[in-house]
Design a protein around this motif. Structure first.
Motif, short mmCIF file in Angstrom:
data_model
loop_
_atom_site.label_atom_id
_atom_site.label_comp_id
_atom_site.label_asym_id
_atom_site.label_seq_id
_atom_site.Cartn_x
_atom_site.Cartn_y
_atom_site.Cartn_z
N ASP A 15 73.67 70.23 29.50
CA ASP A 15 73.36 69.43 28.31
C ASP A 15 73.23 67.94 28.63
N TYR A 19 69.74 65.74 28.62
CA TYR A 19 69.64 64.59 27.71
C TYR A 19 69.19 63.35 28.47
N THR A 42 62.99 62.05 17.23
CA THR A 42 62.53 63.40 16.85
C THR A 42 61.94 64.12 18.06
N GLU A 45 64.73 65.23 20.46
CA GLU A 45 65.44 66.42 20.00
C GLU A 45 64.62 67.67 20.23
N PHE A 46 63.31 67.58 19.99
CA PHE A 46 62.44 68.73 20.22
C PHE A 46 62.39 69.09 21.72
N LEU A 48 64.53 68.29 24.05
CA LEU A 48 65.85 68.74 24.52
C LEU A 48 66.08 70.21 24.15
N SER A 49 65.74 70.56 22.93
CA SER A 49 65.92 71.95 22.49
C SER A 49 65.05 72.89 23.31
N PHE A 50 63.81 72.49 23.53
CA PHE A 50 62.88 73.33 24.30
C PHE A 50 63.39 73.52 25.74
N LYS A 52 66.45 73.16 26.93
CA LYS A 52 67.68 73.94 26.96
C LYS A 52 67.38 75.43 26.93
N GLY A 53 66.48 75.81 26.03
CA GLY A 53 66.11 77.21 25.92
C GLY A 53 65.52 77.75 27.21
N ARG A 56 68.28 77.96 29.99
CA ARG A 56 69.20 79.07 29.78
C ARG A 56 68.53 80.40 30.12
#
Length: 252
Positions: A15, A19, A42, A45-46, A48-50, A52-53, A56
């Motif tokens: 994480d 970031y 914004t 955040e998009f 970072l989420s992408f 991370k997925g 993982r």
């Protein structure tokens, strides 16, 4: 092979590292001016989420592949080693010395098996290796005709020794109690002998019951009790069956 601790470490730090990546900016010199390019909140955040997925998913894929590889590696290890392990157990004789129960032999065998486990395995708990491979090889060894018969003979021999040990506890205690009964109700009482004889008989019969309880308690404290605890009722019945002959001898 990827160590599970390494993957956990990557997961813990992922994480923060991601970031930092999405927070990076780019700079360009244009007409003696420095222009900065960076993502707004914004967009960060998009991104970072992408990321991370995706990360993982990559880590999960690596882990699944490593688990599969290790599973095959461990299985191949035991397939290759089983004949030599069984041969070593048969030759050494260590597992068949001082035998008191099948479970004891199994426990000793599993302890010996640990020295034959693979040097490294990260995704198999030792309990799983014991259950799936160690116990299988130990069962094969224990159930082989010569070994199975040897264990049965030795366990039976030790059980007979334990029965005789408990009987010796009973005999020693019973003898002392009989002496007390003879002191309390001696034969030399003249005209009162018949009533005295009846009371002596009752005393000795009760003494035998006390002796059984004493013998069982002493046997339960013995170091071999754990191997034969499931035979406690059988032992009690055995001692009780001796009551007729032992009481008759004491009354003479």
């Amino acid at each position: 092979y990827v160590n599970a601790k390494l993957l956990n470490c990557v997961n813990d730090k992922m994480d923060d590292e991601l970031y930092e990546i999405v927070s990076l900016g780019a700079f360009q010199e244009l007409d003696e001016k420095t222009l900065e390019f960076s993502l707004n909140q914004t967009e960060k955040e998009f991104a970072l989420s992408f990321m991370k997925g995706k990360m993982r998913q990559i880590l999960n894929n690596i882990l699944e592949e490593e688990v599969k590889l290790e599973k095959n590696r461990v299985a191949s290890h035991f397939d290759e080693k089983e004949p030599s392990i069984l041969s070593e157990f048969a030759k050494s004789g260590k597992l068949l010395s001082e035998i008191y129960s099948y479970q004891q032999v199994t426990d000793k065998c599993l302890d010996e098996m640990k020295s034959h486990y693979p040097e490294n395995y990260f995704y198999h708990p030792e309990s799983t290796v014991d259950k799936k491979y160690g116990r299988k090889i130990c069962s094969t060894f224990i159930q082989s005709p010569g070994v199975k018969d040897k264990i049965a003979q030795e366990v039976s021999k030790k059980w007979e020794e334990n029965k005789k040990l408990a009987e010796s506890y009973l005999d020693d205690f019973f003898a002392e109690e009989v002496e007390d009964c003879n002191d309390d109700y001696p034969r030399t009482l003249g005209s009162a002998y018949m009533r005295n004889s009846r009371m002596r008989k009752i005393c000795i019969e009760e003494a035998y019951n006390f002796a059984i309880n004493y013998a069982m308690e002493e046997w339960q404290d013995h170091k071999h009790y754990e191997y034969f605890s499931d035979k406690e009722r059988e032992l009690g019945d055995y001692l009780y069956r001796q009551s007729g002959s032992k009481i008759q001898r004491a009354l003479k």
